[in-house]
Motif scaffolding. Structure first.
Motif, PDB file in Angstrom:
ATOM      1  N   ASP A  36      36.079  39.024  41.133  1.00  0.00           N
ATOM      2  CA  ASP A  36      36.852  37.895  40.765  1.00  0.00           C
ATOM      3  C   ASP A  36      38.268  38.617  40.786  1.00  0.00           C
ATOM      4  O   ASP A  36      39.322  38.087  41.116  1.00  0.00           O
ATOM      5  N   LEU A  38      39.365  41.370  41.918  1.00  0.00           N
ATOM      6  CA  LEU A  38      39.735  41.841  43.393  1.00  0.00           C
ATOM      7  C   LEU A  38      40.234  40.601  44.396  1.00  0.00           C
ATOM      8  O   LEU A  38      41.280  40.455  45.082  1.00  0.00           O
ATOM      9  N   ASN A  39      39.677  39.551  44.139  1.00  0.00           N
ATOM     10  CA  ASN A  39      40.056  38.273  44.889  1.00  0.00           C
ATOM     11  C   ASN A  39      41.341  37.768  44.392  1.00  0.00           C
ATOM     12  O   ASN A  39      42.163  37.160  45.174  1.00  0.00           O
ATOM     13  N   ARG A  40      41.501  37.441  43.012  1.00  0.00           N
ATOM     14  CA  ARG A  40      42.747  36.905  42.628  1.00  0.00           C
ATOM     15  C   ARG A  40      43.554  37.614  41.681  1.00  0.00           C
ATOM     16  O   ARG A  40      43.505  37.141  40.660  1.00  0.00           O
ATOM     17  N   SER A  41      44.269  38.678  42.002  1.00  0.00           N
ATOM     18  CA  SER A  41      45.004  39.238  41.251  1.00  0.00           C
ATOM     19  C   SER A  41      46.438  39.500  41.876  1.00  0.00           C
ATOM     20  O   SER A  41      46.402  39.711  43.195  1.00  0.00           O
ATOM     21  N   GLN A  42      47.486  39.575  41.096  1.00  0.00           N
ATOM     22  CA  GLN A  42      48.777  39.904  41.755  1.00  0.00           C
ATOM     23  C   GLN A  42      49.138  41.746  42.040  1.00  0.00           C
ATOM     24  O   GLN A  42      49.914  41.952  42.679  1.00  0.00           O
TER      25      GLN A  42
ATOM     26  N   ARG B  42      47.817  47.365  49.058  1.00  0.00           N
ATOM     27  CA  ARG B  42      46.792  46.903  48.174  1.00  0.00           C
ATOM     28  C   ARG B  42      45.742  46.326  48.805  1.00  0.00           C
ATOM     29  O   ARG B  42      44.740  45.972  48.579  1.00  0.00           O
ATOM     30  N   ILE B  46      41.763  46.899  48.752  1.00  0.00           N
ATOM     31  CA  ILE B  46      40.716  45.994  48.055  1.00  0.00           C
ATOM     32  C   ILE B  46      40.009  45.725  49.465  1.00  0.00           C
ATOM     33  O   ILE B  46      38.592  45.791  49.086  1.00  0.00           O
ATOM     34  N   TYR B  49      37.815  48.782  49.546  1.00  0.00           N
ATOM     35  CA  TYR B  49      36.710  48.889  48.399  1.00  0.00           C
ATOM     36  C   TYR B  49      35.556  47.944  48.415  1.00  0.00           C
ATOM     37  O   TYR B  49      34.681  48.474  47.958  1.00  0.00           O
ATOM     38  N   GLU B  50      35.758  46.720  48.835  1.00  0.00           N
ATOM     39  CA  GLU B  50      34.648  45.955  48.849  1.00  0.00           C
ATOM     40  C   GLU B  50      33.534  46.195  50.133  1.00  0.00           C
ATOM     41  O   GLU B  50      32.443  46.361  49.789  1.00  0.00           O
ATOM     42  N   MET B 111      30.908  37.766  46.774  1.00  0.00           N
ATOM     43  CA  MET B 111      32.418  37.688  47.012  1.00  0.00           C
ATOM     44  C   MET B 111      32.905  38.685  47.853  1.00  0.00           C
ATOM     45  O   MET B 111      34.108  38.599  48.454  1.00  0.00           O
ATOM     46  N   ASN B 115      35.977  38.353  50.262  1.00  0.00           N
ATOM     47  CA  ASN B 115      37.213  39.115  49.999  1.00  0.00           C
ATOM     48  C   ASN B 115      37.826  39.956  50.999  1.00  0.00           C
ATOM     49  O   ASN B 115      39.178  40.200  51.042  1.00  0.00           O
ATOM     50  N   LYS B 118      39.339  37.979  53.348  1.00  0.00           N
ATOM     51  CA  LYS B 118      40.865  37.297  53.037  1.00  0.00           C
ATOM     52  C   LYS B 118      42.140  38.242  53.178  1.00  0.00           C
ATOM     53  O   LYS B 118      43.173  37.952  53.179  1.00  0.00           O
ATOM     54  N   ASN B 119      41.696  39.567  53.056  1.00  0.00           N
ATOM     55  CA  ASN B 119      42.810  40.654  53.113  1.00  0.00           C
ATOM     56  C   ASN B 119      42.954  41.225  54.603  1.00  0.00           C
ATOM     57  O   ASN B 119      43.755  42.130  54.651  1.00  0.00           O
TER      58      ASN B 119
END
Lengths: 118, 148
Positions: A36, A38-42, B42, B46, B49-50, B111, B115, B118-119
């Protein structure tokens, strides 16, 4: 808000020193689910969490979170604290529950990841 | 002029939860040193890492292969493991086959793949049940830059 203010508001202990207590923290994020985070942080947030394993440190390091506050009186082991130190991520530990910790910081004006409270 | 391509390989050990993140941290370090934009670094960190967590959580072992060319960055994570039965289902947010042990680590909520998607700009997953999975990610920096 600076780290020393957060430490005071949460009545928290620093788990390793020295850290830059003047570090400016503009947002906070509370979660026990790292995906979570990782999904939504700035990036740049204080992470408030009840999880104390090394994944919390790796998540902070990779998502560029600035500091971590562990709630409910939980503390990571020495190896995890050492990992945070090597990544230069300050660790706070408070006896407050997660909700109380969030409310205290929110009432003092620290916004969430989206930059708002209301 | 010959195009410059940089490549790295890193091994990932299955079930090594304490070090899960180490490889992605190295990827991040490399990108920072090469002077990529922090937001781009970043995003890559991410996604990497996932993908690394997926290997640690589900597979025996894996290799992360990082390639950087002036136009794009590519990460291919190949593992030896159980594979994914239904990739479409695995891509759905909330779908997970993770054990309670993985959930205790703050992962396994279904997720990971969403995730990653998304990136990255392009995601390809190929899997053979009983053999393993290949996660192929392509990420383009917002501006093409020179690197040393």
């Amino acid at each position: 808000m600076q780290l020393w203010e957060i430490q005071g508001i949460l009545e928290a202990e620093l788990l390793w020193e020295p850290v830059d207590l003047q570090m400016e923290i503009e947002m906070a994020r509370a979660a026990d689910l790292m995906s979570d985070v990782l999904n939504r942080s700035q990036g740049g947030e204080l992470l408030i969490t009840g999880l104390v394993n090394s994944q919390v440190i790796w998540t902070a390091e990779l998502a560029e979170l600035k500091a971590i506050a562990f709630v409910r009186g939980k503390r990571p082991d020495q190896e995890t604290i050492g990992l945070a130190k090597s990544k230069d991520i300050p660790l706070l530990a408070t006896k407050l529950l997660m909700y109380e910790a969030c409310v205290r910081l929110g009432m003092r004006g620290l916004p969430g990841s989206l930059g708002t409270i209301w | 002029m010959e195009e410059k391509v940089l490549e790295w390989d890193y091994e990932i050990n299955g079930k090594d939860f304490r070090n899960a993140g180490k490889v992605s941290s190295k990827v991040k370090e490399i990108l920072k040193e090469l002077g990529f934009d922090p937001d781009f670094v970043r995003r890559v960190a991410i996604a990497s890492y996932e993908a690394e967590m997926n290997v640690v959580c589900h597979a025996e072992r894996g290799v992360l292969h990082l390639t950087i060319s002036p136009e794009e960055l590519r990460i291919v994570v190949k593992d030896k493991g159980p594979g994914i039965q239904d990739i479409e289902l695995a891509m759905q947010e909330g779908y997970s086959t993770a054990s309670p042990e993985i959930r205790e680590m703050g992962f396994g909520a279904g997720m990971g793949l969403p995730n990653i998607k998304k990136n990255v700009d392009k995601l390809n997953i190929a899997s053979t049940v009983g053999e393993g999975t290949v996660v192929d990610m392509l990420i383009k920096p917002s501006s093409i830059r020179e690197f040393g």
